[in-house]
Motif scaffolding. Sequence first.
Motif, PDB file in Angstrom:
ATOM      1  N   MET A   1       0.777  -1.221   0.009  1.00  0.00           N
ATOM      2  CA  MET A   1       0.135  -0.051  -0.058  1.00  0.00           C
ATOM      3  C   MET A   1       0.623   1.286   0.053  1.00  0.00           C
ATOM      4  N   THR A   2       0.640   2.165  -0.852  1.00  0.00           N
ATOM      5  CA  THR A   2       1.547   3.418  -0.834  1.00  0.00           C
ATOM      6  C   THR A   2       1.180   4.406   0.167  1.00  0.00           C
ATOM      7  N   SER A   3       1.937   5.320   0.187  1.00  0.00           N
ATOM      8  CA  SER A   3       1.465   6.301   1.052  1.00  0.00           C
ATOM      9  C   SER A   3       0.403   7.320   0.695  1.00  0.00           C
ATOM     10  N   GLU A   4       0.423   7.246  -0.893  1.00  0.00           N
ATOM     11  CA  GLU A   4      -0.747   8.192  -1.425  1.00  0.00           C
ATOM     12  C   GLU A   4      -2.144   7.277  -1.114  1.00  0.00           C
ATOM     13  N   ASP A   5      -2.019   6.066  -1.137  1.00  0.00           N
ATOM     14  CA  ASP A   5      -3.273   5.272  -1.056  1.00  0.00           C
ATOM     15  C   ASP A   5      -3.678   5.506   0.337  1.00  0.00           C
ATOM     16  N   LEU A   6      -2.774   5.704   1.376  1.00  0.00           N
ATOM     17  CA  LEU A   6      -3.121   5.892   2.786  1.00  0.00           C
ATOM     18  C   LEU A   6      -3.689   7.528   2.684  1.00  0.00           C
ATOM     19  N   GLU A   7      -3.113   8.293   2.220  1.00  0.00           N
ATOM     20  CA  GLU A   7      -3.549   9.679   2.451  1.00  0.00           C
ATOM     21  C   GLU A   7      -4.916  10.172   1.675  1.00  0.00           C
ATOM     22  N   VAL A   8      -5.257   9.139   0.661  1.00  0.00           N
ATOM     23  CA  VAL A   8      -6.538   9.200   0.262  1.00  0.00           C
ATOM     24  C   VAL A   8      -7.658   8.597   0.906  1.00  0.00           C
ATOM     25  N   ILE A   9      -7.240   7.575   2.021  1.00  0.00           N
ATOM     26  CA  ILE A   9      -8.246   7.005   2.955  1.00  0.00           C
ATOM     27  C   ILE A   9      -8.303   8.022   3.971  1.00  0.00           C
ATOM     28  N   PHE A  10      -7.040   8.581   4.427  1.00  0.00           N
ATOM     29  CA  PHE A  10      -7.194   9.625   5.641  1.00  0.00           C
ATOM     30  C   PHE A  10      -7.678  10.790   5.267  1.00  0.00           C
ATOM     31  N   SER A  11      -7.902  11.209   4.009  1.00  0.00           N
ATOM     32  CA  SER A  11      -8.440  12.701   3.635  1.00  0.00           C
ATOM     33  C   SER A  11      -9.904  12.550   3.647  1.00  0.00           C
ATOM     34  N   LYS A  12     -10.581  11.167   3.843  1.00  0.00           N
ATOM     35  CA  LYS A  12     -11.867  11.123   4.074  1.00  0.00           C
ATOM     36  C   LYS A  12     -12.470  11.228   5.579  1.00  0.00           C
ATOM     37  N   TYR A  13     -11.539  11.375   6.490  1.00  0.00           N
ATOM     38  CA  TYR A  13     -12.000  11.332   7.946  1.00  0.00           C
ATOM     39  C   TYR A  13     -11.057  12.572   8.538  1.00  0.00           C
ATOM     40  N   PRO A  14     -11.562  13.268   9.515  1.00  0.00           N
ATOM     41  CA  PRO A  14     -11.004  14.565  10.119  1.00  0.00           C
ATOM     42  C   PRO A  14      -9.912  13.944  11.007  1.00  0.00           C
ATOM     43  N   ALA A  15      -8.502  14.592  11.089  1.00  0.00           N
ATOM     44  CA  ALA A  15      -7.331  14.216  11.696  1.00  0.00           C
ATOM     45  C   ALA A  15      -7.824  14.276  13.351  1.00  0.00           C
ATOM     46  N   ASN A  16      -7.029  13.403  14.108  1.00  0.00           N
ATOM     47  CA  ASN A  16      -7.561  13.796  15.710  1.00  0.00           C
ATOM     48  C   ASN A  16      -8.848  13.270  15.980  1.00  0.00           C
ATOM     49  N   LYS A  17      -9.577  12.645  15.327  1.00  0.00           N
ATOM     50  CA  LYS A  17     -10.801  12.213  15.845  1.00  0.00           C
ATOM     51  C   LYS A  17     -10.810  10.712  15.952  1.00  0.00           C
ATOM     52  N   LYS A  18     -11.185  10.448  17.246  1.00  0.00           N
ATOM     53  CA  LYS A  18     -11.240   8.815  17.195  1.00  0.00           C
ATOM     54  C   LYS A  18     -12.291   8.174  16.679  1.00  0.00           C
ATOM     55  N   GLY A  20     -12.717   7.933  13.377  1.00  0.00           N
ATOM     56  CA  GLY A  20     -12.437   7.439  12.232  1.00  0.00           C
ATOM     57  C   GLY A  20     -11.629   6.134  12.267  1.00  0.00           C
ATOM     58  N   LEU A  21     -11.178   5.745  13.778  1.00  0.00           N
ATOM     59  CA  LEU A  21     -10.333   4.371  13.797  1.00  0.00           C
ATOM     60  C   LEU A  21     -11.121   3.094  12.894  1.00  0.00           C
ATOM     61  N   LEU A  22     -12.049   3.035  13.239  1.00  0.00           N
ATOM     62  CA  LEU A  22     -12.783   1.676  12.658  1.00  0.00           C
ATOM     63  C   LEU A  22     -12.843   1.576  11.061  1.00  0.00           C
ATOM     64  N   PRO A  23     -13.565   2.913  10.652  1.00  0.00           N
ATOM     65  CA  PRO A  23     -13.744   3.033   9.360  1.00  0.00           C
ATOM     66  C   PRO A  23     -12.368   3.101   8.634  1.00  0.00           C
ATOM     67  N   ILE A  24     -11.424   3.745   9.026  1.00  0.00           N
ATOM     68  CA  ILE A  24     -10.088   3.743   8.403  1.00  0.00           C
ATOM     69  C   ILE A  24      -9.350   2.454   8.349  1.00  0.00           C
ATOM     70  N   MET A  25      -9.517   1.780   9.557  1.00  0.00           N
ATOM     71  CA  MET A  25      -8.772   0.345   9.342  1.00  0.00           C
ATOM     72  C   MET A  25      -9.681  -0.510   8.271  1.00  0.00           C
ATOM     73  N   GLN A  26     -10.959  -0.300   8.426  1.00  0.00           N
ATOM     74  CA  GLN A  26     -11.587  -1.310   7.422  1.00  0.00           C
ATOM     75  C   GLN A  26     -11.231  -1.058   6.034  1.00  0.00           C
ATOM     76  N   GLU A  27     -11.120   0.179   5.605  1.00  0.00           N
ATOM     77  CA  GLU A  27     -10.584   0.612   4.441  1.00  0.00           C
ATOM     78  C   GLU A  27      -9.188   0.367   3.824  1.00  0.00           C
ATOM     79  N   ILE A  28      -8.515   0.298   4.917  1.00  0.00           N
ATOM     80  CA  ILE A  28      -6.908   0.021   4.949  1.00  0.00           C
ATOM     81  C   ILE A  28      -6.858  -1.481   4.287  1.00  0.00           C
ATOM     82  N   GLN A  29      -7.857  -2.302   5.193  1.00  0.00           N
ATOM     83  CA  GLN A  29      -7.864  -3.786   5.086  1.00  0.00           C
ATOM     84  C   GLN A  29      -8.359  -4.162   3.513  1.00  0.00           C
ATOM     85  N   GLU A  30      -9.515  -3.374   3.114  1.00  0.00           N
ATOM     86  CA  GLU A  30     -10.037  -3.379   1.730  1.00  0.00           C
ATOM     87  C   GLU A  30      -9.066  -3.154   0.698  1.00  0.00           C
ATOM     88  N   THR A  31      -8.375  -2.304   0.852  1.00  0.00           N
ATOM     89  CA  THR A  31      -7.329  -1.617  -0.131  1.00  0.00           C
ATOM     90  C   THR A  31      -6.174  -2.622  -0.062  1.00  0.00           C
TER      91      THR A  31
END
Length: 155
Positions: A1-18, A20-31
């Motif tokens: 997984m590239t850092s760009e892929d990760l940035e795309v996922i992160f960009s959908k969720y606000p930083a510093n907000k807990k 986002g934890l589960l949906p971010i991990m779900q999206e990473i696993q999907e990708t």
Amino acid sequence: MTSEDLEVIFSKYPANKKDGLLPIMQEIQETHGYLTTDLLAAVGKYLNIPANKVYGVATFYDQFRFHPRGLFHIRICRGTACHLFGASTYLNEFENQLKVKAGGTSKDRKFSLEISSCMGACESAPVVHINDTFYTKVTETELEKIIRSLKEKTE
Ligand code: FES
């Protein structure tokens, strides 16, 4: 997984907000197919959650994997109905005959095995899901056929 892929996922969720934890991990696993300690550390950094807490949450839930999937990804339902119809015995059969441990992937990466909570088809217990196919009301004879077929397909 590239850092760009990760940035795309992160960009959908606000930083510093807990939240986002589960949906971010779900999206990473999907990708990516599975989670790694490096990816979890990056998530923790983004959400401002200590890495060990992120890892603790990831390991708490059945849905997250820490190994790449095998060519055949086998999910065995161990909800109450499936358990009553022998899911544990079936799990042992898959483990012994395909040389794969629950929650892991065989060394040759042909098989991965996952224990699932209820798949929502209790009236058809026991239920086994392999890649895109659901097997329902699986008898011991059918289980043997499924395992034989998996072995043949990977020889
Ligand atoms: S318990 Fe297996 S589908 Fe519900």
